[in-house]
Write a protein that holds these residues in place. Structure first.
Motif, short mmCIF file in Angstrom:
data_model
loop_
_atom_site.label_atom_id
_atom_site.label_comp_id
_atom_site.label_asym_id
_atom_site.label_seq_id
_atom_site.Cartn_x
_atom_site.Cartn_y
_atom_site.Cartn_z
N LYS A 1 2.62 -1.56 -5.22
CA LYS A 1 2.35 -3.01 -5.16
C LYS A 1 0.88 -3.29 -4.89
O LYS A 1 0.23 -2.57 -4.14
CB LYS A 1 3.17 -3.64 -4.03
N CYS A 2 0.43 -4.39 -5.46
CA CYS A 2 -0.95 -4.82 -5.23
C CYS A 2 -1.14 -5.16 -3.76
O CYS A 2 -0.33 -5.88 -3.17
CB CYS A 2 -1.28 -6.03 -6.10
N ASP B 1 -4.17 2.80 -8.46
CA ASP B 1 -4.33 3.10 -7.04
C ASP B 1 -5.73 3.66 -6.83
O ASP B 1 -6.20 4.47 -7.63
CB ASP B 1 -3.28 4.13 -6.60
N GLN C 1 -11.82 -6.73 -7.75
CA GLN C 1 -12.36 -5.62 -6.95
C GLN C 1 -13.62 -5.03 -7.62
O GLN C 1 -14.62 -4.78 -6.94
CB GLN C 1 -11.25 -4.56 -6.82
N ASN D 1 -3.87 -0.33 -3.73
CA ASN D 1 -3.42 -0.48 -5.13
C ASN D 1 -3.74 -1.90 -5.54
O ASN D 1 -3.71 -2.81 -4.72
CB ASN D 1 -1.91 -0.27 -5.23
N PHE D 2 -3.99 -2.08 -6.85
CA PHE D 2 -4.33 -3.42 -7.32
C PHE D 2 -3.58 -3.77 -8.59
O PHE D 2 -3.37 -2.92 -9.46
CB PHE D 2 -5.84 -3.50 -7.63
N CYS D 3 -3.23 -5.04 -8.74
CA CYS D 3 -2.71 -5.55 -10.01
C CYS D 3 -3.92 -5.81 -10.92
O CYS D 3 -5.06 -5.66 -10.49
CB CYS D 3 -1.94 -6.85 -9.78
N THR D 4 -3.65 -6.20 -12.16
CA THR D 4 -4.73 -6.39 -13.13
C THR D 4 -5.81 -7.34 -12.60
O THR D 4 -6.99 -6.99 -12.56
CB THR D 4 -4.16 -6.96 -14.45
N HIS E 1 -6.45 -8.51 -9.61
CA HIS E 1 -7.15 -8.13 -8.37
C HIS E 1 -7.98 -6.86 -8.56
O HIS E 1 -8.95 -6.65 -7.82
CB HIS E 1 -6.17 -8.05 -7.21
N PHE E 2 -7.61 -6.05 -9.56
CA PHE E 2 -8.48 -4.90 -9.88
C PHE E 2 -9.81 -5.40 -10.46
O PHE E 2 -10.89 -4.95 -10.07
CB PHE E 2 -7.79 -3.94 -10.85
N ALA F 1 1.30 -3.20 -9.23
CA ALA F 1 -0.06 -2.66 -9.30
C ALA F 1 -0.25 -1.82 -10.56
O ALA F 1 0.70 -1.20 -11.04
CB ALA F 1 -0.34 -1.84 -8.06
N CYS G 1 -1.72 -9.27 -3.63
CA CYS G 1 -0.71 -10.28 -3.96
C CYS G 1 0.73 -9.73 -3.96
O CYS G 1 1.66 -10.49 -4.21
CB CYS G 1 -1.03 -10.90 -5.31
#
Ligand code: AMP
Ligand code: FES
Ligand code: ZN
Ligand code: ZN
Length: 341
Positions: free
Chosen positions: A2-3, A13, A29, A20-23, A25-26, A10, A6
């Motif tokens: 999971k992100c 990682d 980042q 870990n990030f979703c699209t 939030h990546f 994800a 949010c």
């Protein structure tokens, strides 16, 4: 998975951040890391005219995309090195990226303009190809930045690149290079400012960034780099990183925080006594600069109109496989083609 922001699904990682990030939030980042690097090292001012050296690979296209997205006025610079199909294809990726986004790409073709390509130049100068290549690129980066009136030249060097060069220079205690292995080299003596906004991102992250952003890049590595010690250092650091996430980051940033300044006087002394190259005007400690000597040995010529004091060049060791001529102590010694800075 999971992100961390949010709690949505994800896509990546990042172990050194334990996150870990979703699209979305990546991407955020990546932008945050670049913004942080730019601020931390005073790399680029908001109104600077920026020139990004783009090879058609993931790092340089990612950094160009990121800088444009962050609102910088950034043009691209592509150097055709004459390395067979590899150069032809890499040029297509750089050109397509620029065209699709309405960005300006400056192109310089080494064989067309200077009369030699990297395989020929490297044989003639009896230098490793990456060394002749790095020497040529640095000269042409500096020239293009100064002639185009750019405030800053950006390259796509990432954390893996910087840590690997640092590893090589430390392994052999090349102290003269350690003092200038910095994410920013200020403008001086006719050299443009040079910056590396990707030092806080790894190549895995820049590749993921390109995939997510739909950026087509050349995946193949340069065929002339095979067997390069730099790749061995990268592999060794990857093994260490796998066992100890964050090791690469703390190695490189710990060096910047706690060690680099100790080596600065030696690097500074190296740059004293720069005069102008008799042929092209670039700063050099010799009568004729390393680039002009390489051109001559390779049977090419420096075009007319490159009068002394017109331009400048950085021939010193820097920080990546091919832009690090002389920085890699394992490269065969050059014959008559040294570095000037
Ligand atoms: P390298 O030295 O090949 O690892 O490349 C380091 C950086 O130099 C890349 O991230 C680009 O910013 C730049 N670069 C490499 N090759 C070229 C090229 N042919 N034209 C313009 N920039 C390049
Ligand atoms: Fe320069 Fe490979 S890109 S030798
Ligand atoms: Zn998210
Ligand atoms: Zn010269």
């Amino acid at each position: 998975m999971k992100c961390v922001v949010c709690k949505g699904p994800a896509i990546i990682d990042i172990r050194r951040h334990n996150a870990n990030f979703c699209t979305d939030h990546f991407l955020e980042q990546c932008r945050r890391q670049v913004t942080k690097a730019i601020a931390e090292f005073s790399m680029i001012e908001p109104d600077d005219k920026v020139l990004v050296a783009v090879s058609g690979g993931k790092d340089s296209l990612a950094v160009w995309d990121l800088l444009v997205g962050l609102g910088y006025q950034a043009d691209g610079l592509y150097i055709g090195l004459g390395i067979g199909d590899y150069s032809d294809v890499s040029g297509v990726y750089a050109r397509d990226f620029a065209t699709e986004r309405g960005l300006r790409l400056i192109e310089v073709d080494l064989p067309e303009t200077y009369g030699y390509d990297i395989p020929t130049g490297s044989r003639a100068a009896r230098r490793a190809p990456c060394s002749a290549c790095g020497l040529s690129k640095r000269h042409l980066f500096d020239r293009a930045a100064l002639e185009g009136g750019y405030d800053v030249l950006v390259t796509g060097h990432n954390l893996d690149d910087e840590a690997a060069v640092l590893f090589g220079n430390t392994l052999h205690w090349h102290t003269e290079y350690l003092g200038r292995q910095l994410p920013v080299l200020p403008a001086r003596d006719g050299f443009p400012r040079k910056v590396k906004p990707l030092v806080r991102l790894t190549e895995r992250e820049t590749a993921a960034y390109c995939v997510v952003r739909g950026i087509d890049y050349l995946v193949e590595e340069c065929p002339m780099a095979a067997g390069n010690r730099h790749l061995t250092y990268k592999a060794a650091l990857n093994d260490i990183e796998a066992a100890s996430p964050g090791a690469k980051h703390s190695f490189y940033f710990g060096f910047l925080d706690r060690a680099a300044a100790h080596f600065a006087p030696e690097a500074e002394a190296d740059r004293a006594d720069l005069g102008a190259c008799r042929t092209c005007g670039a700063p050099t400690t010799a009568e004729v600069c390393a680039f002009c000597r390489l051109v001559e040995r390779a049977g090419g010529s420096v075009p007319e109109g490159r009068a002394p004091d017109a331009v400048s060049v950085d021939l010193g060791p820097t920080r990546s496989p091919s832009t690090a001529a002389g920085a890699d102590p394992d490269e065969p010694a050059s014959i008559g083609v040294g570095s000037d800075r």
